[in-house]
Design a protein around this motif. Sequence first.
Motif, PDB file in Angstrom:
ATOM      1  N   PRO A  73      -1.513   0.822  12.831  1.00 34.59           N
ATOM      2  CA  PRO A  73      -1.171  -0.603  12.914  1.00 34.59           C
ATOM      3  C   PRO A  73      -1.317  -1.277  11.538  1.00 34.59           C
ATOM      4  O   PRO A  73      -0.528  -2.149  11.188  1.00 34.59           O
ATOM      5  N   TYR A  74      -2.316  -0.850  10.763  1.00 32.72           N
ATOM      6  CA  TYR A  74      -2.487  -1.421   9.418  1.00 32.72           C
ATOM      7  C   TYR A  74      -1.243  -1.182   8.567  1.00 32.72           C
ATOM      8  O   TYR A  74      -0.635  -2.118   8.037  1.00 32.72           O
ATOM      9  N   SER A  75      -0.851   0.096   8.441  1.00 29.23           N
ATOM     10  CA  SER A  75       0.263   0.386   7.527  1.00 29.23           C
ATOM     11  C   SER A  75       1.581  -0.150   8.070  1.00 29.23           C
ATOM     12  O   SER A  75       2.461  -0.551   7.297  1.00 29.23           O
ATOM     13  N   VAL A 101      -2.279   3.146  -4.651  1.00 30.75           N
ATOM     14  CA  VAL A 101      -3.037   4.191  -3.957  1.00 30.75           C
ATOM     15  C   VAL A 101      -4.431   3.650  -3.620  1.00 30.75           C
ATOM     16  O   VAL A 101      -4.717   2.476  -3.840  1.00 30.75           O
ATOM     17  N   ASN A 102      -5.334   4.515  -3.136  1.00 26.72           N
ATOM     18  CA  ASN A 102      -6.713   4.089  -2.826  1.00 26.72           C
ATOM     19  C   ASN A 102      -7.436   3.647  -4.095  1.00 26.72           C
ATOM     20  O   ASN A 102      -7.428   4.375  -5.087  1.00 26.72           O
ATOM     21  N   ASN A 103      -8.057   2.492  -4.020  1.00 25.35           N
ATOM     22  CA  ASN A 103      -8.854   2.008  -5.150  1.00 25.35           C
ATOM     23  C   ASN A 103     -10.332   2.264  -4.903  1.00 25.35           C
ATOM     24  O   ASN A 103     -10.803   2.179  -3.763  1.00 25.35           O
ATOM     25  N   ASP A 126     -11.541  13.193  14.532  1.00 23.53           N
ATOM     26  CA  ASP A 126     -10.594  12.673  13.543  1.00 23.53           C
ATOM     27  C   ASP A 126     -10.156  11.254  13.893  1.00 23.53           C
ATOM     28  O   ASP A 126     -10.198  10.848  15.065  1.00 23.53           O
ATOM     29  N   ARG A 127      -9.727  10.525  12.870  1.00 17.95           N
ATOM     30  CA  ARG A 127      -9.120   9.194  13.062  1.00 17.95           C
ATOM     31  C   ARG A 127      -7.780   9.409  13.786  1.00 17.95           C
ATOM     32  O   ARG A 127      -6.981  10.243  13.338  1.00 17.95           O
ATOM     33  N   PRO A 128      -7.500   8.687  14.873  1.00 19.10           N
ATOM     34  CA  PRO A 128      -6.192   8.864  15.540  1.00 19.10           C
ATOM     35  C   PRO A 128      -5.057   8.547  14.562  1.00 19.10           C
ATOM     36  O   PRO A 128      -5.125   7.558  13.837  1.00 19.10           O
ATOM     37  N   GLN A 140     -17.690   2.544  15.874  1.00 18.81           N
ATOM     38  CA  GLN A 140     -16.902   3.553  15.177  1.00 18.81           C
ATOM     39  C   GLN A 140     -17.605   4.914  15.130  1.00 18.81           C
ATOM     40  O   GLN A 140     -16.969   5.942  15.243  1.00 18.81           O
ATOM     41  N   TYR A 141     -18.933   4.901  14.971  1.00 21.91           N
ATOM     42  CA  TYR A 141     -19.643   6.162  14.712  1.00 21.91           C
ATOM     43  C   TYR A 141     -20.666   6.524  15.771  1.00 21.91           C
ATOM     44  O   TYR A 141     -21.369   7.522  15.621  1.00 21.91           O
ATOM     45  N   GLY A 142     -20.781   5.697  16.815  1.00 21.32           N
ATOM     46  CA  GLY A 142     -21.765   5.975  17.863  1.00 21.32           C
ATOM     47  C   GLY A 142     -23.160   6.009  17.292  1.00 21.32           C
ATOM     48  O   GLY A 142     -23.537   5.174  16.479  1.00 21.32           O
ATOM     49  N   THR A 153       0.838  -1.205   0.000  1.00 27.51           N
ATOM     50  CA  THR A 153       0.000   0.000   0.000  1.00 27.51           C
ATOM     51  C   THR A 153       0.873   1.254   0.000  1.00 27.51           C
ATOM     52  O   THR A 153       2.004   1.222   0.515  1.00 27.51           O
ATOM     53  N   ASP A 154       0.320   2.357  -0.510  1.00 27.40           N
ATOM     54  CA  ASP A 154       1.048   3.635  -0.427  1.00 27.40           C
ATOM     55  C   ASP A 154       1.136   4.129   1.015  1.00 27.40           C
ATOM     56  O   ASP A 154       1.908   5.032   1.334  1.00 27.40           O
ATOM     57  N   GLU A 155       0.357   3.532   1.923  1.00 24.80           N
ATOM     58  CA  GLU A 155       0.343   3.997   3.319  1.00 24.80           C
ATOM     59  C   GLU A 155       1.637   3.664   4.066  1.00 24.80           C
ATOM     60  O   GLU A 155       1.866   4.175   5.159  1.00 24.80           O
TER      61      GLU A 155
HETATM   62  O1  DAU Z   1      -4.049   4.176   0.340  1.00 28.79           O
HETATM   63  C1  DAU Z   1      -4.371   2.829   0.117  1.00 28.79           C
HETATM   64  C2  DAU Z   1      -5.232   2.367   1.254  1.00 28.79           C
HETATM   65  O2  DAU Z   1      -6.519   2.916   1.079  1.00 28.79           O
HETATM   66  C3  DAU Z   1      -5.326   0.860   1.378  1.00 28.79           C
HETATM   67  O3  DAU Z   1      -4.060   0.319   1.611  1.00 28.79           O
HETATM   68  C4  DAU Z   1      -6.254   0.513   2.545  1.00 28.79           C
HETATM   69  O4  DAU Z   1      -6.399  -0.874   2.667  1.00 28.79           O
HETATM   70  C5  DAU Z   1      -7.605   1.155   2.343  1.00 28.79           C
HETATM   71  O5  DAU Z   1      -8.396   0.926   3.480  1.00 28.79           O
HETATM   72  C6  DAU Z   1      -7.461   2.648   2.079  1.00 28.79           C
HETATM   73  O6  DAU Z   1      -7.138   3.319   3.292  1.00 28.79           O
HETATM   74  P1  DAU Z   1      -7.836   4.683   3.725  1.00 28.79           P
HETATM   75  O7  DAU Z   1      -7.723   4.853   5.184  1.00 28.79           O
HETATM   76  O8  DAU Z   1      -7.326   5.805   2.880  1.00 28.79           O
HETATM   77  O9  DAU Z   1      -9.360   4.372   3.279  1.00 28.79           O
HETATM   78  P2  DAU Z   1     -10.751   4.780   3.955  1.00 28.79           P
HETATM   79  O10 DAU Z   1     -11.810   4.519   2.945  1.00 28.79           O
HETATM   80  O11 DAU Z   1     -10.905   4.153   5.286  1.00 28.79           O
HETATM   81  O12 DAU Z   1     -10.603   6.337   4.168  1.00 28.79           O
HETATM   82  C7  DAU Z   1     -10.367   7.224   3.083  1.00 28.79           C
HETATM   83  C8  DAU Z   1     -10.287   8.626   3.664  1.00 28.79           C
HETATM   84  O13 DAU Z   1     -11.583   8.986   4.148  1.00 28.79           O
HETATM   85  C9  DAU Z   1      -9.351   8.738   4.864  1.00 28.79           C
HETATM   86  O14 DAU Z   1      -8.708   9.999   4.845  1.00 28.79           O
HETATM   87  C10 DAU Z   1     -10.287   8.661   6.065  1.00 28.79           C
HETATM   88  C11 DAU Z   1     -11.556   9.305   5.551  1.00 28.79           C
HETATM   89  N1  DAU Z   1     -12.810   8.770   6.133  1.00 28.79           N
HETATM   90  C12 DAU Z   1     -13.004   7.419   6.113  1.00 28.79           C
HETATM   91  C13 DAU Z   1     -14.163   6.867   6.647  1.00 28.79           C
HETATM   92  C14 DAU Z   1     -14.371   5.374   6.635  1.00 28.79           C
HETATM   93  C15 DAU Z   1     -13.757   9.629   6.669  1.00 28.79           C
HETATM   94  O15 DAU Z   1     -13.581  10.862   6.667  1.00 28.79           O
HETATM   95  N2  DAU Z   1     -14.895   9.081   7.207  1.00 28.79           N
HETATM   96  C16 DAU Z   1     -15.125   7.736   7.236  1.00 28.79           C
HETATM   97  O16 DAU Z   1     -16.181   7.312   7.756  1.00 28.79           O
END
Ligand code: DAU
Length: 334
Positions: free
Chosen positions: A147-149, A176-178, A270-272, A330-332, A123-125
């Motif tokens: 922990p994921y990255s 990157v994100n798909n 925010d996400r920690p 996650q969202y209460g 992943t790019d993370e």
């Molecule tokens: O960058 C590649 C990565 O993209 C993959 O390696 C991961 O497996 C994949 O989960 C994804 O990670 P992100 O954390 O970027 O994806 P997520 O869809 O969880 O979040 C995208 C962005 O949106 C991130 O900045 C967090 C934000 N977000 C996410 C959720 C679920 C929100 O603002 N609200 C939300 O409820």
Amino acid sequence: MNILITGGCGFLGTNLVHFLAENRPEYHLTVFDLLTYAGTKSNIKRLISEKRVTFVHGDICEPGQVSSALDSGIDMVINLAAETHVDRSIMYPADFIRTNIYGVQVLAEQCRSRSISLLHMSTDEVYGSSDDDESFTEETLLQPSSPYSASKAAADLLLMAAHKTHGLDVMIIRPVNNMGPYQYPEKIIPLFIDRLSMGLPVPVYGDGMQIRTWLHTEDFCYAMELAIDNLVAGGIFNLSSKNEVRNIELVKKLVAMLEQSEDLIRFVDDRPGHDRKYSTDGSKFMNQYGWMPRFDFDKALKKTVDWYRANPDWLKKHHTKEFEEYCRKQYGSL
Ligand code: DAU
């Protein structure tokens, strides 16, 4: 060629299996999947019943299960089996260490002992957050934030060590994100499509100004097809695009496409450890394979939204007890 796709019932796995079955009928495809919460066997039901894909239920952490799957004359393993969701990794890090690190070590050992090639999805993370004008190359220091990255970075290091020590024929892709069909609705795009379609509010983390780079799964699959045909042993490649977009822009586009009101946007805690920006330089892969993404952001998003709108039952099927419980945690009460 006989290819084993681990995690072939998950998001990227399902897309890749459909793509290869369609475009490369000469490959024999075996899907190896544990069918955790994010793996759905019915995604590839038609291909299994038409005998275009063989399905094996198994866990990459179990050497015996991996070994018997590989004994069917496999030439290449594509590893898409992973725990992938950052928020879950903050809640349950041990699951990520098990699958994403230990499981990858098992695959590496099993592939090495049989001289099987391994195409591994990172992943790019792994690079952590980039500054405004910074774009990471494959040489950039790994500084994962979650922990994921961290688990994905550890796997990359183990695989490169196995290449150096034992000559493992491994190639690592850092996409990157798909976005695209079949993505479990915990990720921002399917989650928000799901909620907006029901007229429910959507939770934007922090100020929503974070930047992600996006790729449509069709572009991802096309890149994988090129990599499969010409694996670069010991090669690490970013897979990137020019589609760098702030979360809030993405969310506003989704709101408009689903004909809802921006009043449904809620800014939540925010996400920690939330990375502000991911930006990777994808020129190494582009130069090696002559690959270019075909979908710009708007086209990719429209195609994605159209798929979920055409398949409402797919989203509904994922409204399980486990999913509801995760959302509550996650969202209460949002
Ligand atoms: O960058 C590649 C990565 O993209 C993959 O390696 C991961 O497996 C994949 O989960 C994804 O990670 P992100 O954390 O970027 O994806 P997520 O869809 O969880 O979040 C995208 C962005 O949106 C991130 O900045 C967090 C934000 N977000 C996410 C959720 C679920 C929100 O603002 N609200 C939300 O409820």
